[in-house]
Motif scaffolding. Structure first.
Motif, PDB file in Angstrom:
ATOM      1  N   SER A  99       0.899  -1.206  -0.499  1.00  0.00           N
ATOM      2  CA  SER A  99      -0.193   0.124  -0.084  1.00  0.00           C
ATOM      3  C   SER A  99       0.746   1.009   0.437  1.00  0.00           C
ATOM      4  CB  SER A  99      -0.959   0.285   1.475  1.00  0.00           C
ATOM      5  OG  SER A  99      -1.839   1.622   1.504  1.00  0.00           O
ATOM      6  N   PRO A 100       0.620   2.227  -0.644  1.00  0.00           N
ATOM      7  CA  PRO A 100       1.564   3.636  -0.688  1.00  0.00           C
ATOM      8  C   PRO A 100       1.259   4.444   0.881  1.00  0.00           C
ATOM      9  CG  PRO A 100      -1.023   3.406  -1.992  1.00  0.00           C
ATOM     10  CD  PRO A 100      -0.714   2.602  -2.228  1.00  0.00           C
ATOM     11  N   LEU A 101       0.348   3.930   1.523  1.00  0.00           N
ATOM     12  CA  LEU A 101      -0.012   4.007   2.411  1.00  0.00           C
ATOM     13  C   LEU A 101       0.578   3.661   4.058  1.00  0.00           C
ATOM     14  CD1 LEU A 101      -3.758   4.932   3.055  1.00  0.00           C
ATOM     15  CD2 LEU A 101      -1.845   6.893   2.501  1.00  0.00           C
ATOM     16  N   LEU A 102       1.786   2.772   3.735  1.00  0.00           N
ATOM     17  CA  LEU A 102       2.047   1.664   4.088  1.00  0.00           C
ATOM     18  C   LEU A 102       3.342   2.583   4.523  1.00  0.00           C
ATOM     19  CD1 LEU A 102       2.667  -0.308   6.451  1.00  0.00           C
ATOM     20  CD2 LEU A 102       3.090  -2.144   4.950  1.00  0.00           C
ATOM     21  N   ARG A 103       4.266   3.204   5.194  1.00  0.00           N
ATOM     22  CA  ARG A 103       6.039   3.459   4.922  1.00  0.00           C
ATOM     23  C   ARG A 103       6.792   1.621   5.321  1.00  0.00           C
ATOM     24  NH1 ARG A 103       7.638   8.833   8.388  1.00  0.00           N
ATOM     25  NH2 ARG A 103       6.954   9.816   6.807  1.00  0.00           N
ATOM     26  N   VAL A 104       8.338   2.152   4.883  1.00  0.00           N
ATOM     27  CA  VAL A 104       8.713   0.537   4.669  1.00  0.00           C
ATOM     28  C   VAL A 104      10.254   1.102   4.815  1.00  0.00           C
ATOM     29  CG1 VAL A 104       9.933  -1.097   3.723  1.00  0.00           C
ATOM     30  CG2 VAL A 104       7.265   0.104   2.820  1.00  0.00           C
ATOM     31  N   ARG A 105      10.446   1.293   6.023  1.00  0.00           N
ATOM     32  CA  ARG A 105      12.415   1.137   6.517  1.00  0.00           C
ATOM     33  C   ARG A 105      12.596   0.335   6.477  1.00  0.00           C
ATOM     34  NH1 ARG A 105      11.952   6.757   8.239  1.00  0.00           N
ATOM     35  NH2 ARG A 105      10.604   6.812   9.378  1.00  0.00           N
ATOM     36  N   PHE A 106      14.362   0.340   6.672  1.00  0.00           N
ATOM     37  CA  PHE A 106      15.038  -1.984   6.833  1.00  0.00           C
ATOM     38  C   PHE A 106      16.024  -1.068   7.086  1.00  0.00           C
ATOM     39  CE2 PHE A 106      16.404   0.525   2.629  1.00  0.00           C
ATOM     40  CZ  PHE A 106      17.238   0.674   2.085  1.00  0.00           C
ATOM     41  N   SER A 107      17.219  -1.850   8.099  1.00  0.00           N
ATOM     42  CA  SER A 107      18.118  -2.343   8.627  1.00  0.00           C
ATOM     43  C   SER A 107      18.457  -3.024   8.459  1.00  0.00           C
ATOM     44  CB  SER A 107      17.703  -1.848   9.948  1.00  0.00           C
ATOM     45  OG  SER A 107      19.142  -0.998  10.919  1.00  0.00           O
ATOM     46  N   THR A 108      19.818  -3.464   8.653  1.00  0.00           N
ATOM     47  CA  THR A 108      20.786  -2.522   8.355  1.00  0.00           C
ATOM     48  C   THR A 108      21.638  -2.724   7.392  1.00  0.00           C
ATOM     49  OG1 THR A 108      21.596  -2.115  10.458  1.00  0.00           O
ATOM     50  CG2 THR A 108      23.387  -1.692   8.911  1.00  0.00           C
ATOM     51  N   SER A 109      22.545  -2.033   6.284  1.00  0.00           N
ATOM     52  CA  SER A 109      23.227  -2.154   4.973  1.00  0.00           C
ATOM     53  C   SER A 109      24.292  -2.311   5.042  1.00  0.00           C
ATOM     54  CB  SER A 109      23.336  -0.631   3.939  1.00  0.00           C
ATOM     55  OG  SER A 109      21.283  -1.166   4.026  1.00  0.00           O
ATOM     56  N   HIS A 110      25.106  -2.737   4.120  1.00  0.00           N
ATOM     57  CA  HIS A 110      26.202  -3.267   4.288  1.00  0.00           C
ATOM     58  C   HIS A 110      26.816  -2.280   3.214  1.00  0.00           C
ATOM     59  CE1 HIS A 110      30.631  -4.603   4.591  1.00  0.00           C
ATOM     60  NE2 HIS A 110      30.067  -6.020   5.450  1.00  0.00           N
ATOM     61  N   PRO A 111      27.958  -1.445   3.012  1.00  0.00           N
ATOM     62  CA  PRO A 111      28.536  -0.725   1.979  1.00  0.00           C
ATOM     63  C   PRO A 111      28.729  -1.714   1.110  1.00  0.00           C
ATOM     64  CG  PRO A 111      30.107   0.223   4.471  1.00  0.00           C
ATOM     65  CD  PRO A 111      29.339  -1.273   4.277  1.00  0.00           C
ATOM     66  N   LYS A 112      29.203  -2.881   1.153  1.00  0.00           N
ATOM     67  CA  LYS A 112      30.111  -3.397  -0.101  1.00  0.00           C
ATOM     68  C   LYS A 112      29.377  -4.035  -1.063  1.00  0.00           C
ATOM     69  CE  LYS A 112      30.422  -8.105   2.439  1.00  0.00           C
ATOM     70  NZ  LYS A 112      29.311  -9.293   1.336  1.00  0.00           N
ATOM     71  N   ASP A 113      27.802  -3.821  -0.371  1.00  0.00           N
ATOM     72  CA  ASP A 113      26.618  -5.116  -1.205  1.00  0.00           C
ATOM     73  C   ASP A 113      25.686  -4.225  -1.528  1.00  0.00           C
ATOM     74  OD1 ASP A 113      27.394  -7.530  -0.396  1.00  0.00           O
ATOM     75  OD2 ASP A 113      26.737  -7.998   1.249  1.00  0.00           O
TER      76      ASP A 113
END
Length: 478
Positions: A264-278
């Motif tokens: 849904s466009p009303l559902l915000r999505v975040r994420f954690s954690t990223s790795h600089p190599k990937d």
């Protein structure tokens, strides 16, 4: 590594030692109460929700008061040096409560389980049960063993377990934001980190189960999900096929982001954690092309010096990291970037420390999680390198990093003054019952006066009028 420490209270997501409470009652009560206390990273809190779900199905209820609990669990973290002593002190408090309630079961879950099982169970006799992060399904059986008078242990790691079929019980939920674990374990062998040894090898969860969980949360009224993994950018899932069949499509993290965003466009999505190599340009374009995928990336640098990064086994150098930052700035111009920084790693020179400071000047992070290096038993660094930087030098370098980050956070936040931000109301401000608080697209905390037209879970437009280095202050505008 998901440890989030040495930051301001407003951005401290580690929530050390928080008791978790289930809001709804189980369908069939067994008359026993469960207390869970969690330390460390977001993944630990997500795991506690899995534990609660498993035991809810067995008839447990939860309580915020460990004194009245029948089963007490502490979900542990091994990232910081003082974590072990903090957990031991807490277990001694539980031990005192147990003298008043001899039937109480006390257990240790999570990342400390394997390393400290003998010490806690046999030497100090502080606990009855020890359970590793891949063995939570075995908890009912382990509790039964303790009921029968035995000590119980299961710290086996798995190459398959993802808990994909378990619907986590949302603990202490605000009903607005929730975590979704998309993978478990880690294949990166950063020399300072214990995670590969405590959480096992990397395995990705079925994407359809992730999308379903996001859809279920949205249907239940949640407006934001955070996709969790030790290294989300290495998420990769290919559906198993029978012999002779053509393999299905491999779902990468970029594809998964798109799938969740399309719930849904009303559902915000975040994420954690990223790795600089990937982290790939494909991921960056997925963020840029979906308004509801937040313009915020946590990109741990750890050190700004290539030699130190090599000793840390981070598998990228200073130039690679800067190129990834440049790509983020180009593809997502208004993206906020946060980071992790370790000061005083083995053999770090003063000049190399200065390169970390210069990296901070180059990126000007929105905020950072910063700490002095502490050797963790069992890590590659503990085996290979001498922890040779004096504590006073580590702390002085850490102070310099913190001071610089405070300036950069203020610099970034000042750019919001006079602008209107879309903010998701998460609840009331901890400092004032007359103010709402929430976060904008860039994950900045925003505080603003209550408007009776709006409630928790609503999106509002907030005109930013002033700021500190940790908070934006403003008012709702139409």
């Amino acid at each position: 590594m998901l440890d989030l420490t040495h930051t301001t209270k407003e951005h401290d997501e580690s929530r050390q030692g928080e008791a978790l409470l289930l809001e709804q009652d189980p369908k069939i009560s067994n008359g026993r109460k469960l207390y869970i206390e969690s330390y460390g990273c977001q993944m630990n809190f997500s795991d506690s929700e899995i534990v609660a779900s498993i035991l809810l199905d067995k008839g447990f209820e939860t309580t915020k008061n460990y004194q009245e609990a029948d089963v007490v669990f502490i979900n542990t973290c091994s990232i910081r040096e003082n974590a072990e002593q903090r957990v031991r002190n807490r277990l001694k408090e539980f031990e005192a409560a147990k003298t008043r309630n001899p039937g109480m079961i006390v257990g240790v879950l999570g990342c400390m389980a394997e390393r400290l099982k003998s010490k806690f169970l046999e030497e100090e006799k502080l606990v009855d049960v020890v359970v590793g992060p891949d063995a939570y399904r075995d908890l009912p059986n382990l509790i039964d063993k303790v009921d029968d008078g035995a000590k119980a242990v299961n710290v086996l790691l798995s190459r398959e377990e993802t808990y994909a079929d378990i619907n986590p019980v949302r603990l202490n939920s605000n009903g607005v934001t929730a975590f979704i674990s998309i993978m478990r374990g880690c294949d990166n062998m950063c020399s300072f980190c214990v995670v590969p040894f405590t959480r096992g090898r990397e395995r990705s969860r079925d994407p359809q189960s992730i999308v379903k969980e996001a859809q279920d949360l949205f249907n239940a009224g949640y407006k934001e999900v955070t996709l969790l993994g030790q290294n989300v950018d290495s998420y990769k899932h290919t559906a198993p096929v029978a012999e002779g069949e053509t393999p299905g499509e491999t779902v990468t993290f970029a594809k998964l982001l798109t799938m969740v965003a399309e719930v849904s466009p009303l559902l915000r999505v975040r994420f954690s954690t990223s790795h600089p190599k990937d982290i790939t340009d494909e991921v960056l374009y997925a963020i840029a092309s979906h308004e509801n995928v937040c313009n915020y990336i946590h990109l741990p640098v750890q050190s700004g010096n290539s030699r130190v990064l090599e000793l840390m086994n981070r598998t990228y150098d200073r130039e690679w990291y800067m190129e990834r930052v440049d790509a983020i700035r180009k593809i997502i111009p208004d993206c906020a970037i946060s980071t992790d920084v370790i000061t005083g790693f083995c053999t770090e020179t003063e000049a190399e420390h200065q390169e970390t400071l210069s990296m901070m000047d180059y990126v000007k992070y929105d905020f950072a999680y910063m700490f002095a290096y502490s050797e963790r038993p069992g890590t590659l660094a503990a085996k290979r390198y001498e922890d040779d930087i004096p504590e006073d030098v580590k702390k002085r370098r850490l102070t310099e990093v913190i001071n610089k980050q405070r300036d950069h956070s203020l610099y970034r936040y000042q750019h919001f003054i006079g602008k209107v931000c879309k903010v998701l109301i998460e609840g009331f401000s901890k400092r004032s019952e007359f103010d709402f608080c929430g976060r904008n697209d860039q994950n900045a905390l925003v505080v603003f006066p209550i408007d009776p037209r709006y409630k928790q879970g609503d999106y509002v437009n907030v005109l930013v009028e002033s700021c500190t280095s940790a908070t934006l202050l403003g008012k709702i505008v139409d």
